[in-house]
Motif scaffolding. Structure first.
Motif, PDB file in Angstrom:
ATOM      1  N   GLU A   1     -52.503  73.090  28.889  1.00 27.83           N
ATOM      2  CA  GLU A   1     -53.733  73.453  29.589  1.00 27.83           C
ATOM      3  C   GLU A   1     -54.909  73.536  28.626  1.00 27.83           C
ATOM      4  N   CYS A   2     -54.670  74.070  27.445  1.00 27.90           N
ATOM      5  CA  CYS A   2     -55.720  74.140  26.424  1.00 27.90           C
ATOM      6  C   CYS A   2     -56.177  72.740  26.013  1.00 27.90           C
ATOM      7  N   SER A   3     -55.243  71.829  25.815  1.00 27.89           N
ATOM      8  CA  SER A   3     -55.616  70.466  25.412  1.00 27.89           C
ATOM      9  C   SER A   3     -56.354  69.741  26.529  1.00 27.89           C
ATOM     10  N   GLN A   4     -55.965  69.965  27.780  1.00 24.41           N
ATOM     11  CA  GLN A   4     -56.693  69.345  28.891  1.00 24.41           C
ATOM     12  C   GLN A   4     -58.125  69.864  28.960  1.00 24.41           C
ATOM     13  N   ARG A   5     -58.294  71.146  28.773  1.00 24.00           N
ATOM     14  CA  ARG A   5     -59.641  71.717  28.791  1.00 24.00           C
ATOM     15  C   ARG A   5     -60.481  71.200  27.637  1.00 24.00           C
ATOM     16  N   LEU A   6     -59.876  71.014  26.468  1.00 21.32           N
ATOM     17  CA  LEU A   6     -60.618  70.473  25.329  1.00 21.32           C
ATOM     18  C   LEU A   6     -61.010  69.018  25.565  1.00 21.32           C
ATOM     19  N   ILE A   7     -60.158  68.264  26.230  1.00 20.77           N
ATOM     20  CA  ILE A   7     -60.503  66.877  26.558  1.00 20.77           C
ATOM     21  C   ILE A   7     -61.698  66.840  27.497  1.00 20.77           C
ATOM     22  N   ILE A   8     -61.711  67.715  28.485  1.00 22.95           N
ATOM     23  CA  ILE A   8     -62.849  67.782  29.411  1.00 22.95           C
ATOM     24  C   ILE A   8     -64.126  68.148  28.665  1.00 22.95           C
ATOM     25  N   ALA A   9     -64.051  69.152  27.796  1.00 24.56           N
ATOM     26  CA  ALA A   9     -65.233  69.575  27.033  1.00 24.56           C
ATOM     27  C   ALA A   9     -65.719  68.473  26.104  1.00 24.56           C
ATOM     28  N   THR A  10     -64.784  67.795  25.451  1.00 23.15           N
ATOM     29  CA  THR A  10     -65.152  66.728  24.516  1.00 23.15           C
ATOM     30  C   THR A  10     -65.800  65.553  25.228  1.00 23.15           C
ATOM     31  N   ALA A  11     -65.200  65.113  26.295  1.00 20.80           N
ATOM     32  CA  ALA A  11     -65.729  63.941  27.014  1.00 20.80           C
ATOM     33  C   ALA A  11     -67.124  64.215  27.561  1.00 20.80           C
ATOM     34  N   THR A  12     -67.325  65.375  28.145  1.00 19.16           N
ATOM     35  CA  THR A  12     -68.658  65.662  28.696  1.00 19.16           C
ATOM     36  C   THR A  12     -69.697  65.820  27.596  1.00 19.16           C
ATOM     37  N   ALA A  13     -69.331  66.418  26.473  1.00 18.89           N
ATOM     38  CA  ALA A  13     -70.297  66.569  25.375  1.00 18.89           C
ATOM     39  C   ALA A  13     -70.678  65.216  24.796  1.00 18.89           C
ATOM     40  N   TRP A  14     -69.687  64.370  24.507  1.00 16.49           N
ATOM     41  CA  TRP A  14     -70.002  63.072  23.925  1.00 16.49           C
ATOM     42  C   TRP A  14     -70.787  62.196  24.890  1.00 16.49           C
ATOM     43  N   LEU A  15     -70.453  62.249  26.158  1.00 14.77           N
ATOM     44  CA  LEU A  15     -71.205  61.478  27.146  1.00 14.77           C
ATOM     45  C   LEU A  15     -72.641  61.971  27.241  1.00 14.77           C
ATOM     46  N   THR A  16     -72.826  63.283  27.239  1.00 14.67           N
ATOM     47  CA  THR A  16     -74.176  63.849  27.292  1.00 14.67           C
ATOM     48  C   THR A  16     -74.987  63.439  26.079  1.00 14.67           C
ATOM     49  N   TRP A  17     -74.391  63.501  24.893  1.00 18.17           N
ATOM     50  CA  TRP A  17     -75.127  63.138  23.688  1.00 18.17           C
ATOM     51  C   TRP A  17     -75.466  61.660  23.654  1.00 18.17           C
ATOM     52  N   CYS A  18     -74.573  60.809  24.119  1.00 21.07           N
ATOM     53  CA  CYS A  18     -74.874  59.374  24.159  1.00 21.07           C
ATOM     54  C   CYS A  18     -75.988  59.080  25.154  1.00 21.07           C
ATOM     55  N   ILE A  19     -75.999  59.778  26.274  1.00 23.54           N
ATOM     56  CA  ILE A  19     -77.089  59.602  27.247  1.00 23.54           C
ATOM     57  C   ILE A  19     -78.404  60.075  26.651  1.00 23.54           C
ATOM     58  N   LEU A  20     -78.389  61.218  25.952  1.00 24.44           N
ATOM     59  CA  LEU A  20     -79.613  61.714  25.328  1.00 24.44           C
ATOM     60  C   LEU A  20     -80.138  60.738  24.283  1.00 24.44           C
ATOM     61  N   VAL A  21     -79.253  60.129  23.508  1.00 24.97           N
ATOM     62  CA  VAL A  21     -79.681  59.133  22.524  1.00 24.97           C
ATOM     63  C   VAL A  21     -80.192  57.884  23.233  1.00 24.97           C
ATOM     64  N   GLY A  22     -79.551  57.508  24.339  1.00 18.94           N
ATOM     65  CA  GLY A  22     -80.022  56.353  25.102  1.00 18.94           C
ATOM     66  C   GLY A  22     -81.407  56.560  25.673  1.00 18.94           C
ATOM     67  N   ILE A  23     -81.707  57.775  26.089  1.00 18.42           N
ATOM     68  CA  ILE A  23     -83.058  58.085  26.580  1.00 18.42           C
ATOM     69  C   ILE A  23     -84.032  58.163  25.421  1.00 18.42           C
ATOM     70  N   ASP A  24     -83.594  58.728  24.312  1.00 19.35           N
ATOM     71  CA  ASP A  24     -84.465  58.943  23.163  1.00 19.35           C
ATOM     72  C   ASP A  24     -84.815  57.632  22.467  1.00 19.35           C
ATOM     73  N   ALA A  25     -83.912  56.655  22.471  1.00 19.18           N
ATOM     74  CA  ALA A  25     -84.146  55.418  21.719  1.00 19.18           C
ATOM     75  C   ALA A  25     -85.398  54.665  22.187  1.00 19.18           C
ATOM     76  N   PRO A  26     -85.579  54.390  23.493  1.00 19.05           N
ATOM     77  CA  PRO A  26     -86.778  53.633  23.849  1.00 19.05           C
ATOM     78  C   PRO A  26     -88.042  54.479  23.986  1.00 19.05           C
ATOM     79  N   TYR A  27     -87.923  55.750  24.394  1.00 20.69           N
ATOM     80  CA  TYR A  27     -89.119  56.525  24.733  1.00 20.69           C
ATOM     81  C   TYR A  27     -89.544  57.498  23.644  1.00 20.69           C
ATOM     82  N   ASN A  28     -88.599  58.087  22.943  1.00 22.66           N
ATOM     83  CA  ASN A  28     -88.830  59.007  21.839  1.00 22.66           C
ATOM     84  C   ASN A  28     -89.718  60.200  22.192  1.00 22.66           C
TER      85      ASN A  28
END
Length: 103
Positions: free
Chosen positions: A8-35
């Motif tokens: 259960e701990c590993s499943q929760r960490l996978i959920i936390a990791t995936a959402t954090a990395w996806l959020t950061w990649c989206i933020l970089v994707g928004i930041d790259a063209p508009y800054n």
């Protein structure tokens, strides 16, 4: 520690990791063209705080149930530092690669 708690701990960490990395990649994707300057930094800081809270939530099953509540919160916070820093360090390299890919 039971096997079910570790799974259960590993499943929760996978959920936390995936959402954090996806959020950061989206933020970089928004930041790259508009800054835009301050807004995305604030969003990143909020996502880092949410990631740490998610890591505390994730290590909940592996902490003892009979512990006094303030000590349980402290123990979960200390245990959550290791996965938190691993997620942030690996996420940094992923986001740098996404930034290079989008440039």
């Amino acid at each position: 520690m039971r096997i079910f708690s570790a799974l259960e701990c590993s499943q929760r960490l996978i959920i936390a990791t995936a959402t954090a990395w996806l959020t950061w990649c989206i933020l970089v994707g928004i930041d790259a063209p508009y800054n835009p300057n301050g807004f995305l930094l604030m969003m990143f800081c909020c996502s880092v705080v949410m990631l740490f809270l998610a890591c505390i939530w994730a290590v909940g099953p592996i902490t003892p149930k009979d512990m006094w509540l303030p000590w349980k919160i402290v123990a979960q916070s200390v245990i959550a530092f290791f996965p938190f820093f691993m997620i942030v360090i690996l996420g940094h390299y992923i986001v740098v690669e996404v930034k290079v890919w989008l440039a």
